[in-house]
Design an enzyme around this catalytic site. Structure first.
Site, PDB file in Angstrom:
ATOM      1  N   ASN A  34       0.812  -1.225   0.000  1.00  0.00           N
ATOM      2  CA  ASN A  34       0.000   0.000   0.000  1.00  0.00           C
ATOM      3  C   ASN A  34       0.846   1.276   0.000  1.00  0.00           C
ATOM      4  O   ASN A  34       0.327   2.368   0.207  1.00  0.00           O
ATOM      5  CB  ASN A  34      -0.969   0.008   1.191  1.00  0.00           C
ATOM      6  CG  ASN A  34      -0.243   0.011   2.529  1.00  0.00           C
ATOM      7  OD1 ASN A  34       0.975  -0.116   2.585  1.00  0.00           O
ATOM      8  ND2 ASN A  34      -0.988   0.124   3.602  1.00  0.00           N
TER       9      ASN A  34
ATOM     10  N   PHE B 235       2.717   4.323  -1.714  1.00  0.00           N
ATOM     11  CA  PHE B 235       2.346   5.013  -2.956  1.00  0.00           C
ATOM     12  C   PHE B 235       2.922   6.417  -3.019  1.00  0.00           C
ATOM     13  O   PHE B 235       3.340   6.980  -2.010  1.00  0.00           O
ATOM     14  CB  PHE B 235       0.816   5.099  -3.081  1.00  0.00           C
ATOM     15  CG  PHE B 235       0.138   5.876  -1.979  1.00  0.00           C
ATOM     16  CD1 PHE B 235       0.116   7.272  -1.991  1.00  0.00           C
ATOM     17  CD2 PHE B 235      -0.492   5.229  -0.923  1.00  0.00           C
ATOM     18  CE1 PHE B 235      -0.507   8.001  -0.985  1.00  0.00           C
ATOM     19  CE2 PHE B 235      -1.120   5.949   0.093  1.00  0.00           C
ATOM     20  CZ  PHE B 235      -1.118   7.328   0.057  1.00  0.00           C
TER      21      PHE B 235
ATOM     22  N   GLU C 190       1.467  10.067  -4.808  1.00  0.00           N
ATOM     23  CA  GLU C 190       0.293  10.632  -5.482  1.00  0.00           C
ATOM     24  C   GLU C 190       0.475  12.122  -5.765  1.00  0.00           C
ATOM     25  O   GLU C 190       1.118  12.839  -4.988  1.00  0.00           O
ATOM     26  CB  GLU C 190      -0.972  10.436  -4.636  1.00  0.00           C
ATOM     27  CG  GLU C 190      -1.432   8.996  -4.581  1.00  0.00           C
ATOM     28  CD  GLU C 190      -2.723   8.814  -3.796  1.00  0.00           C
ATOM     29  OE1 GLU C 190      -3.344   7.741  -3.958  1.00  0.00           O
ATOM     30  OE2 GLU C 190      -3.117   9.708  -3.026  1.00  0.00           O
TER      31      GLU C 190
ATOM     32  N   HIS D  12       3.654   7.748   0.714  1.00  0.00           N
ATOM     33  CA  HIS D  12       3.509   6.858   1.864  1.00  0.00           C
ATOM     34  C   HIS D  12       4.586   5.783   1.800  1.00  0.00           C
ATOM     35  O   HIS D  12       4.649   5.024   0.831  1.00  0.00           O
ATOM     36  CB  HIS D  12       2.111   6.214   1.797  1.00  0.00           C
ATOM     37  CG  HIS D  12       1.882   5.107   2.777  1.00  0.00           C
ATOM     38  ND1 HIS D  12       1.054   4.027   2.497  1.00  0.00           N
ATOM     39  CD2 HIS D  12       2.351   4.890   4.030  1.00  0.00           C
ATOM     40  CE1 HIS D  12       1.022   3.213   3.530  1.00  0.00           C
ATOM     41  NE2 HIS D  12       1.801   3.698   4.472  1.00  0.00           N
TER      42      HIS D  12
ATOM     43  N   HIS E 184      -4.777   6.320  10.661  1.00  0.00           N
ATOM     44  CA  HIS E 184      -3.705   6.535   9.672  1.00  0.00           C
ATOM     45  C   HIS E 184      -4.205   6.353   8.255  1.00  0.00           C
ATOM     46  O   HIS E 184      -3.436   6.496   7.307  1.00  0.00           O
ATOM     47  CB  HIS E 184      -2.531   5.591   9.935  1.00  0.00           C
ATOM     48  CG  HIS E 184      -2.674   4.211   9.365  1.00  0.00           C
ATOM     49  ND1 HIS E 184      -3.803   3.440   9.531  1.00  0.00           N
ATOM     50  CD2 HIS E 184      -1.811   3.452   8.635  1.00  0.00           C
ATOM     51  CE1 HIS E 184      -3.625   2.268   8.929  1.00  0.00           C
ATOM     52  NE2 HIS E 184      -2.429   2.251   8.372  1.00  0.00           N
TER      53      HIS E 184
END
Length: 410
Positions: free
Chosen positions: A173, A175, A177, A191, A339
């Protein structure tokens, strides 16, 4: 009172900010087990993105007296978020966002080989640098002395991917962006955590804690909740190791942020400024804090510090909204908030349940991968971020609402 309280026989209460969001029975059992530990102070606080985790529950805040539970920090030590606002607006972005995504993918190594980390110097890990850039070298220089000292006592850490993972994203998960806020301003958000070396530190000390518990014949409700007490053989070493990994994670995000800014500059001809409003926060970590008059170690696994006035980041899933928030300093949550959205199902189940077409439909308007290898990150595998935010309205206030237009996944 916005939380629901679960009274645990033989343990402290569990206060859960879960109104309107689901919680698995397995996650609740994990929380009850944590609440039964003699080292836990006052109560366990549970965030609305709570879900079952390996070792300890994700979305949990556990305060302990003169002891730390390594599994309550986890193996992705220091994992967290960084975001910054730019002076660009939506109309400044290129029409072809695919090229921007490609520039980001070239600037930041991402993904991983089948093994979670590889031996230092191995080129088999596509998520590591073959030749580290100057920014990664500069960051590593701030860490290497302390790391070498740690390796004297724990030589196995030397053979992890450490320097070569500085400035890299990882998989799952994690990433990068490019997002727009309500006013159309462009944000960069990413992240990641302490990568292979942090995983090795976390895994090693969780194993040592379990052996330590066996040696002292502790009657633990769950062996995964083994802990080190102050004065114990490995307590100081774990504090040293976890502290170092948290520094690595913070610097790792900073190095990647600079790389993404560079990729954005290549794709956007208009000059722009960044870091107008920047946030860099952990959500898997331990910190010594004072709550209700008691000095404690607070482990946040899938939770963010939300002291009064403190800025934080709560991302949604791919295709969903994310939020820049300001903490309200709620003492019952130990000044914490969620979170993210939190998973509603395992990655395996998501891959069985959804198709590539489902992924395409769920990420309309987002320039991102739309293939079988990212179905486990499909938005439907996560909780409704609006419900999650409503459940913690007494923990944070929303400062900005972000919507991604480009998403790079490992």
């Amino acid at each position: 009172m916005n939380y629901q309280q679960l009274n645990v026989p033989g343990g402290v209460p569990v206060k859960m900010w879960t109104k309107g969001v689901p919680i698995e029975a397995e996650a609740q059992r994990q929380l009850e087990n944590a609440a039964k530990l003699p080292i836990v102070f006052s109560h366990v606080a549970v965030m609305p993105d709570v879900h079952y985790g390996i070792g300890a529950t994700i979305g949990s805040v556990i305060p302990t007296i003169k002891a730390i539970i390594p599994a309550a920090v986890g193996v992705d030590i220091g994992c967290g978020m960084i975001a910054c606002k730019t002076t660009l607006v939506a109309s400044d972005l290129p029409d072809n966002l695919g090229r921007l995504r490609s520039e980001i993918e070239k600037a930041v190594p991402h993904g991983m080989s089948p093994k979670q980390y590889r031996r230092e110097g191995s080129n088999r890990d596509k998520g590591s640098w073959e030749n580290t850039p100057a920014a990664a070298d500069t960051a590593w220089a701030q860490l290497v002395t302390e790391f070498d000292a740690l390796c004297v006592d724990y030589p196995r850490l030397k053979n992890t991917n450490n320097h070569r993972h500085m400035g890299t994203l990882g998989g799952g998960n994690h990433f990068v962006e490019i997002c727009l806020d309500e006013a159309g301003s462009v944000w960069i958000m990413l992240h990641s955590g302490s990568r292979g070396v942090g995983n090795a530190i976390g895994t090693h000390f969780i194993e040592l804690a379990k052996k330590d518990a066996e040696l002292h014949q502790r009657n633990l409700p769950d062996q995964d909740l083994a802990y080190f007490e102050e004065g114990a053989q490995y307590f100081g070493d774990y504090v040293r190791g976890v502290g170092w990994a948290q520094k690595f994670a913070r610097l790792n995000r900073e190095v990647m942020m600079q790389a993404v800014i560079g990729a954005l500059r290549k794709s956007v001809p208009k000059p722009f400024e960044t870091h107008l409003e920047a946030v860099n926060c952990h959500h898997n970590y331990v910190s010594k804090e004072t709550h209700f008059g008691q000095e404690v170690f607070v482990t946040r696994k899938g939770a963010v510090s939300a002291k009064a006035g403190e800025l934080g980041i709560i991302p949604g899933s791919m295709g969903a909204k994310s939020f820049i928030v300001r903490g309200k300093g709620n003492p019952d949550s130990f000044n914490s908030c969620s979170h993210g959205a939190g998973r509603t199902m395992s990655r395996t189940k998501a891959k069985k349940l959804f198709t590539v077409q489902d992924q395409i439909d769920a990420t309309v308007g987002v320039e991102c991968r739309k293939d079988a290898d990212v179905i486990d990150e499909i938005p439907m595998a996560y909780k409704d971020i609006d419900a999650v935010m409503l459940a913690q309205s007494d923990l944070v206030e929303v400062v900005y609402t972000l919507k991604q237009v480009v998403c790079v996944k490992g």
